[in-house]
Design a protein around this motif. Sequence first.
Motif: not given
Length: 249
Positions: A10-11, A14, A19-20, A24-25, A28, A31-32
């Motif tokens: 997952c890292k 990302i 970016e943004h 990607q969100k 993230v 990943l959390i």
Amino acid sequence: PQLRRAIEECKRVILALPEHSERQKDAVVRLIHLRLKLQELKDPAEDEPNIRVVLEHRFYKEKSKSVKQMCDKCSTIIWGLIQTWYTCTGGSGTPPPCPCPPHSHTDTHLCPPGCYYRCHSKCLPLVSRPCVRAQVSHQAEYQLSICPESGLDSQDYRCAECRAPISLRGVPSEARQCDYTGLYYCSSCHWNDLAVVPARAIHNWDFEPRKVSRCSMRYLALMVSRPVLKLREINPLLFNYVEELVEIR
């Protein structure tokens, strides 16, 4: 190991995504969730005490890793291999001292075992049911009215144990009646366990198992060997209709 590999993958995703960007969100957020799951599954056994006391329960940390149990609090599976869990007086170690008064220890005195309430370590602070072991020790009597119902309104439409909102229509949660107490419980506190109800046996000689709450099931299990029913006082006429009772008398 699978979770750790998924986190690393997952890292990598990302870092490779723009970016943004929405993708990607989403990555993230995933990943959390993966990190939280890994944290939840880490076994904190070394940091957990062997004995915990909650609402008169004496919880012992279990050593078994192969047994799969259900948590009495959250009603989900306890995965012994990856989760720390406790049993009330049924775990490893020396049993706690009997809570009965010293003068009650006679040749016929029966000290009840633990109530065997099982739960995850993380669920211990949320336990709302007092240990029925103490109730058996100090009270030691049965409810002898048959299903003494008073209605959901008398409970403010809340579970008799955990006070969660319940209703007969199942919104927000199904109300399940305990045939022993007559009270209503949520599905987390009432698993449709079956038990012989003493009042039905005494008054109707009815030994058909009925649905009871978890608390009632534990109480009845601990009480089953205690000589507390004075049948000649409660229902003396029963001796006229049950031949086996005449022989016993």
